[in-house]
Design a protein around this motif. Structure first.
Motif, PDB file in Angstrom:
ATOM      1  N   ALA A 227      51.189  26.635   2.838  1.00 33.10           N
ATOM      2  CA  ALA A 227      50.250  25.939   1.961  1.00 33.10           C
ATOM      3  C   ALA A 227      50.719  25.984   0.517  1.00 33.10           C
ATOM      4  CB  ALA A 227      48.854  26.550   2.093  1.00 33.10           C
ATOM      5  N   SER A 228      51.256  27.119   0.087  1.00 29.96           N
ATOM      6  CA  SER A 228      51.719  27.214  -1.299  1.00 29.96           C
ATOM      7  C   SER A 228      52.926  26.302  -1.550  1.00 29.96           C
ATOM      8  CB  SER A 228      52.047  28.659  -1.675  1.00 29.96           C
ATOM      9  OG  SER A 228      53.109  29.157  -0.902  1.00 29.96           O
ATOM     10  N   ASN A 229      53.821  26.182  -0.574  1.00 29.48           N
ATOM     11  CA  ASN A 229      54.955  25.272  -0.716  1.00 29.48           C
ATOM     12  C   ASN A 229      54.495  23.815  -0.791  1.00 29.48           C
ATOM     13  OD1 ASN A 229      56.915  27.234  -0.788  1.00 29.48           O
ATOM     14  ND2 ASN A 229      57.435  27.050   1.377  1.00 29.48           N
ATOM     15  N   ILE A 230      53.526  23.477   0.049  1.00 28.10           N
ATOM     16  CA  ILE A 230      52.997  22.118   0.054  1.00 28.10           C
ATOM     17  C   ILE A 230      52.361  21.797  -1.291  1.00 28.10           C
ATOM     18  CG2 ILE A 230      51.224  20.617   1.060  1.00 28.10           C
ATOM     19  CD1 ILE A 230      51.865  22.029   3.769  1.00 28.10           C
ATOM     20  N   LEU A 231      51.576  22.708  -1.810  1.00 29.99           N
ATOM     21  CA  LEU A 231      50.944  22.488  -3.113  1.00 29.99           C
ATOM     22  C   LEU A 231      51.985  22.374  -4.220  1.00 29.99           C
ATOM     23  CD1 LEU A 231      47.842  24.851  -2.912  1.00 29.99           C
ATOM     24  CD2 LEU A 231      47.857  22.345  -2.962  1.00 29.99           C
ATOM     25  N   ARG A 232      52.988  23.212  -4.184  1.00 29.05           N
ATOM     26  CA  ARG A 232      54.042  23.157  -5.196  1.00 29.05           C
ATOM     27  C   ARG A 232      54.792  21.828  -5.129  1.00 29.05           C
ATOM     28  NH1 ARG A 232      56.869  27.401  -3.922  1.00 29.05           N
ATOM     29  NH2 ARG A 232      58.475  26.282  -2.774  1.00 29.05           N
ATOM     30  N   GLU A 233      55.165  21.415  -3.925  1.00 29.27           N
ATOM     31  CA  GLU A 233      55.882  20.148  -3.753  1.00 29.27           C
ATOM     32  C   GLU A 233      55.023  18.958  -4.183  1.00 29.27           C
ATOM     33  OE1 GLU A 233      59.014  19.541  -3.077  1.00 29.27           O
ATOM     34  OE2 GLU A 233      59.456  21.660  -2.865  1.00 29.27           O
ATOM     35  N   THR A 234      53.745  19.000  -3.854  1.00 32.02           N
ATOM     36  CA  THR A 234      52.842  17.923  -4.262  1.00 32.02           C
ATOM     37  C   THR A 234      52.728  17.872  -5.776  1.00 32.02           C
ATOM     38  OG1 THR A 234      51.616  18.171  -2.185  1.00 32.02           O
ATOM     39  CG2 THR A 234      50.523  16.966  -3.963  1.00 32.02           C
ATOM     40  N   GLY A 235      52.586  19.019  -6.408  1.00 31.26           N
ATOM     41  CA  GLY A 235      52.521  19.071  -7.867  1.00 31.26           C
ATOM     42  C   GLY A 235      53.793  18.562  -8.511  1.00 31.26           C
ATOM     43  N   ASN A 236      54.941  18.974  -7.973  1.00 33.76           N
ATOM     44  CA  ASN A 236      56.221  18.493  -8.499  1.00 33.76           C
ATOM     45  C   ASN A 236      56.342  16.984  -8.353  1.00 33.76           C
ATOM     46  OD1 ASN A 236      57.166  21.010  -9.285  1.00 33.76           O
ATOM     47  ND2 ASN A 236      58.219  21.383  -7.351  1.00 33.76           N
ATOM     48  N   PHE A 237      55.886  16.481  -7.218  1.00 36.74           N
ATOM     49  CA  PHE A 237      55.938  15.041  -6.988  1.00 36.74           C
ATOM     50  C   PHE A 237      55.124  14.294  -8.051  1.00 36.74           C
ATOM     51  CE2 PHE A 237      53.946  11.241  -5.233  1.00 36.74           C
ATOM     52  CZ  PHE A 237      55.060  10.501  -4.903  1.00 36.74           C
TER      53      PHE A 237
END
Length: 66
Positions: free
Chosen positions: A24-34
């Motif tokens: 979940a933390s990776n998904i949130l980080r990737e979404t934020g970066n996007f």
């Protein structure tokens, strides 16, 4: 080329945010970066592609009118 670059960026987002294999933390980080870095670039690429298509359509229409 422009459309392909936009597609690749979106596919990367899809892969990096797939719930299988990502925390979940990776998904949130990737979404934020996007949203912070890639979204505007994709929008710009799509606008450029649209403009190219319109230019081609306009030039073809002008040729037919002659």
């Amino acid at each position: 080329m422009l459309l392909q670059r936009a597609i690749v960026k979106l596919e990367q987002l899809q892969e990096n945010t797939d719930v299988r294999g990502n925390s979940a933390s990776n998904i949130l980080r990737e979404t934020g970066n996007f949203f912070q870095h890639d979204l505007q670039e994709i929008i710009d690429l799509l606008h450029e592609h649209k403009n190219e298509l319109e230019r081609k359509t306009t030039s073809v229409g002008a040729e037919v009118a002659k």
